[in-house]
Design a protein around this motif. Structure first.
Motif, PDB file in Angstrom:
ATOM      1  N   UNK A  65       5.612 -14.067   3.218  1.00 48.18           N
ATOM      2  CA  UNK A  65       4.589 -14.790   2.457  1.00 48.18           C
ATOM      3  C   UNK A  65       3.504 -13.843   1.958  1.00 48.18           C
ATOM      4  N   UNK A  66       3.120 -12.886   2.802  1.00 52.87           N
ATOM      5  CA  UNK A  66       2.101 -11.921   2.395  1.00 52.87           C
ATOM      6  C   UNK A  66       2.613 -11.025   1.273  1.00 52.87           C
ATOM      7  N   UNK A  67       3.889 -10.682   1.335  1.00 54.90           N
ATOM      8  CA  UNK A  67       4.489  -9.905   0.241  1.00 54.90           C
ATOM      9  C   UNK A  67       4.413 -10.704  -1.050  1.00 54.90           C
ATOM     10  N   UNK A  68       4.784 -11.981  -0.975  1.00 49.56           N
ATOM     11  CA  UNK A  68       4.763 -12.824  -2.166  1.00 49.56           C
ATOM     12  C   UNK A  68       3.375 -12.951  -2.743  1.00 49.56           C
ATOM     13  N   UNK A  69       2.365 -12.873  -1.905  1.00 51.37           N
ATOM     14  CA  UNK A  69       0.987 -12.946  -2.375  1.00 51.37           C
ATOM     15  C   UNK A  69       0.447 -11.599  -2.815  1.00 51.37           C
ATOM     16  N   UNK A  70       1.281 -10.585  -2.725  1.00 48.12           N
ATOM     17  CA  UNK A  70       0.880  -9.275  -3.203  1.00 48.12           C
ATOM     18  C   UNK A  70      -0.094  -8.557  -2.292  1.00 48.12           C
ATOM     19  N   UNK A  71      -0.250  -9.041  -1.069  1.00 48.68           N
ATOM     20  CA  UNK A  71      -1.226  -8.433  -0.177  1.00 48.68           C
ATOM     21  C   UNK A  71      -0.667  -7.245   0.593  1.00 48.68           C
ATOM     22  N   UNK A  72       0.656  -7.219   0.798  1.00 52.63           N
ATOM     23  CA  UNK A  72       1.297  -6.115   1.519  1.00 52.63           C
ATOM     24  C   UNK A  72       2.574  -5.712   0.789  1.00 52.63           C
ATOM     25  N   UNK A  73       3.083  -4.530   1.104  1.00 54.98           N
ATOM     26  CA  UNK A  73       4.410  -4.156   0.640  1.00 54.98           C
ATOM     27  C   UNK A  73       5.156  -3.518   1.803  1.00 54.98           C
ATOM     28  N   UNK A  74       6.472  -3.681   1.719  1.00 55.95           N
ATOM     29  CA  UNK A  74       7.319  -3.216   2.822  1.00 55.95           C
ATOM     30  C   UNK A  74       8.253  -2.138   2.303  1.00 55.95           C
ATOM     31  N   UNK A  75       8.452  -1.094   3.096  1.00 54.94           N
ATOM     32  CA  UNK A  75       9.406  -0.062   2.738  1.00 54.94           C
ATOM     33  C   UNK A  75      10.386   0.112   3.883  1.00 54.94           C
ATOM     34  N   UNK A  76      11.660  -0.032   3.532  1.00 55.92           N
ATOM     35  CA  UNK A  76      12.708   0.076   4.528  1.00 55.92           C
ATOM     36  C   UNK A  76      12.671   1.454   5.201  1.00 55.92           C
ATOM     37  N   UNK A  77      12.628   1.432   6.535  1.00 53.72           N
ATOM     38  CA  UNK A  77      12.648   2.676   7.275  1.00 53.72           C
ATOM     39  C   UNK A  77      11.270   3.277   7.512  1.00 53.72           C
TER      40      UNK A  77
END
Lengths: 247, 247
Positions: A65-77
């Motif tokens: 949900x936070x990703x969808x709101x543009x507040x965080x981003x995730x990087x694999x690894x």
DNA sequence: AACCTATAGTTCTCTATATAATTTCAGTAT
DNA sequence: ATACTGAAATTATATAGAGAACTATAGGTT
């Protein structure tokens, strides 16, 4: 650092709010408050799951949900990070003018120029999925922020029992609708640029011909029943919209 | 009806694309093509899972993406339905001008007015997180649809090895960036209204003072490295933006 | 110092399962 | 025909677990 911060996180099955929502909200508060800064790593999913004694998938759902709101981003690894430039959310979530302004620490108010039940004009009826002539509430309001006019709202609302007095008292149409059990869910907006005609210019205290952002919105409730069709004319010098796009 | 349609769905672990992505795409194609119409029920999650021999959670993930794109809505206890008014996705996904226009069945083209490496002006440098003066590619282009000018794009691109000839050949800056291995991921846009000055009016073939939609965008790649800062001036009479908002 | 390998850590994808909450439908009783 | 109850169907939430894919680090070898 991060360890002390995460000690503040509290979730409980007793609260009645889904666990992932509780976590999302608390993480969001930490980000928006500046406790975590842009590019700072968040605790890993597995770490949060262990610390809070919940499933990794539940943490993942909150993070999604936070990703969808543009507040965080995730990087694999690598991990999960606070996104640069905490976003204004005007075009991310369905909020009312009143909510949006308050969220920015501004004082919203309104002058109701027109509040009457009318037969729905053809285009409005089409927007709302009604037969032309169906009674709707026609609501024209001048919106002010900190006492200055910033927008003119011309709305047709399917709920016809809202009064001029209520609007003046509560201020927020959305709040009044929600008091009546209407759960707003989704809206579609179209954004265009126009120039101010004489009447609008006077109301908004700008020169005739000045640019305005015109926002046309149709709002539906959670059963996808139309609630409102509104055209807003906003002063371009005092009010703009932002959005995050994803690939 | 629905049974015959769902026989068309094919997913395979051999493809290399995650299962949920395959399903999302195929369902999306069915919706966008009009095979399923607004408010028509989709097969249930459990039914699709059984039919495709995959986990319900995998189906659910695919459906979640469609919900996020505004193409479907889900009601607990009732089912999943095609959302009314299939959405234009201009403000839902990060797409290039070229992609957007082609998606609408229009023929995009461009005239490159300026294409040179320059030291980044202070504001651009700040946007892109660079030191002022860092070399960037300055790209000014007139964008046309079916031969008619609709927008003026003024971009600063961090990748300085793109040539005038390439742009003329390929047309899409985003495609060129992607050819170079840059994976575009996210952008932030701010939308405002302005009026056309003399130069812009001439280029866009509108009168001076006509309203324009000004769109300022910063784009990042998947490592959140800035790729581009662009200001677009769009003819308000031929080009507008739409978005779905959720509560 | 540079390179390679193994390990640890992280997100991503997928599975199977269960319960909760809501809606719809079918059967039964009045 | 209507009302009520229970079952079925559906989405929503949550869990536990596993393997894949990727990154980063440490240690060993050249």
């Amino acid at each position: 650092m991060t360890e002390r911060i995460t000690k503040r996180l509290r979730i409980s099955k007793q609260v009645g709010t889904p666990l992932y929502r509780q976590l999302q909200q608390q993480l969001e508060d930490l980000i928006v408050s500046g406790t975590w800064r842009p590019r700072e790593p968040l605790p890993s999913e597995t770490e949060l799951a262990a610390r809070l004694d919940i499933s990794v998938m539940t943490v993942r759902q909150a993070m999604g949900l936070l990703v969808n709101r543009g507040l965080i981003y995730r990087e694999k690894g690598r991990g999960t990070f606070v996104a640069p430039r905490p976003l204004e959310r005007s075009l991310q979530r369905l909020g009312s003018f009143t909510e949006d302004m308050r969220a920015r620490g501004r004082e919203p108010s309104a002058q109701t120029l027109l509040c009457e039940v009318v037969p729905a004009p053809a285009q409005i009826a089409a927007d709302l999925g009604f037969c032309p002539g169906t009674p709707v509430l026609h609501l024209r309001r001048l919106r002010l922020v900190d006492g200055f006019p910033v927008a003119l709202h011309d709305a047709y609302v399917t709920r016809t029992d809202i009064t001029h007095a209520e609007l003046n008292s509560v201020g927020s149409l959305y709040a009044l609708l929600e008091q009546r059990g209407i759960e707003l869910d989704e809206a579609r907006e179209v954004l265009e640029a126009v120039v101010a005609d004489t009447t609008t210019a006077e109301l908004l205290r700008i020169r005739r011909g000045a640019p305005l952002l015109q926002v046309t919105r149709i709002t539906w409730d959670r059963h996808h029943v139309p609630v409102e069709s509104i055209t807003a004319l906003c002063r371009a010098d005092m009010y703009h919209y932002s959005v995050t796009l994803r690939r």
